[in-house]
Enzyme design. Structure first.
Site, PDB file in Angstrom:
ATOM      1  CE  LYS A 212     -11.235  -0.936  33.038  1.00 39.02           C
ATOM      2  NZ  LYS A 212     -11.794  -0.953  31.671  1.00 39.02           N
ATOM      3  CB  SER A 266     -14.193 -11.890  28.661  1.00 42.17           C
ATOM      4  OG  SER A 266     -13.297 -11.696  29.737  1.00 42.17           O
ATOM      5  N   GLY A 268     -13.711 -14.941  31.399  1.00 41.84           N
ATOM      6  CA  GLY A 268     -12.441 -15.014  32.099  1.00 41.84           C
ATOM      7  C   GLY A 268     -12.230 -13.854  33.051  1.00 41.84           C
ATOM      8  CD  GLU A 293     -24.298 -10.455  28.747  1.00 43.62           C
ATOM      9  OE1 GLU A 293     -23.631 -11.339  28.163  1.00 43.62           O
ATOM     10  OE2 GLU A 293     -24.431  -9.305  28.323  1.00 43.62           O
ATOM     11  CB  CYS A 327     -23.348 -10.870  24.696  1.00 45.91           C
ATOM     12  SG  CYS A 327     -22.420  -9.487  25.379  1.00 45.91           S
TER      13      CYS A 327
END
Length: 540
Positions: A212, A266, A268, A293, A327
């Site tokens: 994806k 992320s 979350g 990561e 990042c």
């Protein structure tokens, strides 16, 4: 059957082209940018090698010209995701059975195609779809992606060559098999190279993948998939399925056959995926390998012996290249009071020089942030700082009319635990805390502990003893640590990338460590002359 023990070519990092005025690469790239800007690509799903178009569509737009549509792509739903999983499983046996040297050749060929005839096609798509400058696209979609392909093949060979010892009369062998099911890969928008690496790293080790890509990177990721097809990747090895996050979670991550999950995004989202796997652990045929990561709150920490000009350069490049959407981007800095007047003057002067705009104008240092959602999230942090008595905005403007533009923004925080010193923003926002020189130790401790992340960080000093001390004190604060340099720009094979704590599993993309996660080793012992007597000598 192979009749030789083959070794792959030693990998070398792909040279970075300059795109200076008058160079051939610049002329070729400008022509490709014009060509792609005039197209609206129709991007299908690719499942088992077949192109599938669905009624549910989404658009790829230029972040720096958000009314300009580059492509329309199909989105997978439950039916297509089921087909993608089945296709991955169906391709698994024949893919692993293909001799290693032929699997390796596919990825080595892909790297050469990328470094050659596909280079500007991928760079232009990355520039237009993800708003990267020519330099940022070059180091990402050309160089880093080619490096991942070449070095990962080399790392796989290193793994295969790692064999156990054998005592007299026996032969011990280690077989590095793929995982027992399929691997799910979810990739982010900010690096085309990560989009390519997340599915190909497991595939190099013999796995098949359901991939994806991020909706905002579908264009460049689709072209990379087409490149892999030209390189000879068999149908079903990687299945390209743009879809919604909830659908990926509900229909792919909970499948009993999922054996691995390769993720960049992320914290979350990764937390929710980890919890989902935990809640469904009783369903899986094997314990899934979870490799992620995630976020970062990356720092620059200056001692009062730091050289000011390199420090300012690192702050500007580290914080504002690619709009702070790395990042690893520097998003907080700690500057001693004794250096602050000179650092402030240099920083604001350099920030004022930065041109922000359409990346097709090569004089621009920055483009736009990726989309409206990201823009609004970043602006909320800026507005919070504007309204707080504990912060001051030193520079920065927001201009969303044509593109999602935010100019270099510098926030001066009065406390080391101010919100923008702690939380990930993922935009061109650098928050600075100016500390009293005699509070060096306390501030160093705050740098290490105030944020839950531990991805990248940099220190600046001209005192070697102090550098050694700071390196030790900040050992837990960053998985990629830089001395007298910006905390961005990790190179495959040179600085394997990843962090711990809330920044991920630290499996180091661009190293043998990451490739090991996609194998299920089997030990084989062959005894040449088996024992024929049951009793042992001690029994006499």
């Amino acid at each position: 059957m192979s009749s030789g023990i083959f070794t792959v070519p030693n990998p070398v990092n792909e040279p970075v082209l300059s795109y200076a005025k008058g160079t051939q690469e610049r002329q070729t790239l400008e022509a490709e940018l014009a060509y792609q800007s005039a197209q609206v690509l129709d991007i299908p799903l690719i499942i088992g090698g077949k192109e599938i178009r669905t009624a549910k569509k989404a658009k790829c737009c230029m972040p720096h010209d958000h009314s300009h549509v580059l492509a329309e792509y199909s989105m997978a739903g439950p039916e297509e995701l089921e087909a993608a999983k089945d296709a991955a499983m169906a391709a698994k046996a024949s893919w692993y059975a293909l001799p290693w040297e032929h699997r390796a050749a596919i990825f080595l060929k892909a790297a050469d195609l990328l470094a050659g005839p596909w280079r500007q096609r991928l760079n232009a798509a990355t520039m237009l779809g993800q708003s990267k400058t020519a330099h940022q696209a070059e180091i990402d979609s050309a160089c880093e992606m080619a490096d991942f392909l070449r070095f990962n093949v080399h790392f796989a060979q290193e793994i295969f060559q790692n064999q156990p010892i054998s005592s007299p009369g026996m032969w011990n062998r280690m077989e590095y098999r793929p995982l027992s099911g399929f691997v799910a890969a979810i990739s982010p928008f900010n690096f085309t190279a990560i989009g390519g690496n997340l599915p190909t790293a497991p595939a190099i080790m013999g796995n098949t993948v359901v991939w994806k890509p991020a909706g905002t990177a579908v264009l460049s990721n689709y072209l990379f998939y087409q490149l892999m097809k030209e390189a000879g990747l068999p149908d079903g090895v990687i299945n390209f399925v743009p879809c919604s996050g909830p659908d990926m979670s509900a229909y792919v991550l909970t499948d009993p056959r999922m054996a691995g999950f390769h993720f960049t995004g992320s914290t979350g989202v990764f937390n929710s995926c980890w919890k989902l796997v935990g809640d469904n652990i009783h369903k899986y045929e094997s314990y899934p390998r979870l490799v992620g990561e995630t976020g970062g709150k990356d720092f620059i920490f200056a001692h009062n012996t730091a050289p000011v000009t390199p420090l300012v350069t690192a702050m500007v490049r580290g914080a504002f290249e690619y709009q702070g959407q790395k990042c690893s981007a520097a998003s907080r800095a700690y500057i001693p009071e004794s250096l602050w007047p000179e650092v402030k003057e240099g920083l604001l002067a350099e920030a004022a020089k930065i041109k922000v705009g359409d990346v097709r104008d090569f004089s621009n240092f920055m483009g736009a942030v990726i989309d409206e959602r990201a823009y609004k999230s970043i602006v909320e942090y800026i507005d919070y700082a504007k309204a707080s008595p504990d912060a001051e905005i030193l520079c920065g403007e927001c201009k969303p009319e044509q593109g999602w533009f935010i100019t270099p923004t510098v926030i001066l925080a009065k406390t080391p635990d101010f919100k923008t010193m702690v939380e990930e923003i993922f935009g061109p926002v650098l928050t600075i805390y100016v500390y009293p020189d005699d509070k060096f130790e306390d501030t160093l401790e705050s740098c290490c502990t105030v944020s839950p992340y531990a991805l990248t960080g940099a220190i600046f000093s001209q005192d070697r003893n102090m550098l050694a001390y700071m390196e030790t004190k900040l050992a837990d604060a960053a998985g990629n640590f830089y001395i007298n340099d910006k905390p961005t720009g990790a190179v495959v094979g040179q600085q394997p990338f990843g962090g711990s704590r809330a920044s991920g599993t630290n499996d180091k993309a661009g190293s043998v460590l990451n490739l090991l996660r996609w194998t299920s080793p089997r030990t084989i012992k062959e005894t040449f002359i088996p024992a024929e007597s049951v009793p042992y000598p001690f029994m006499d």
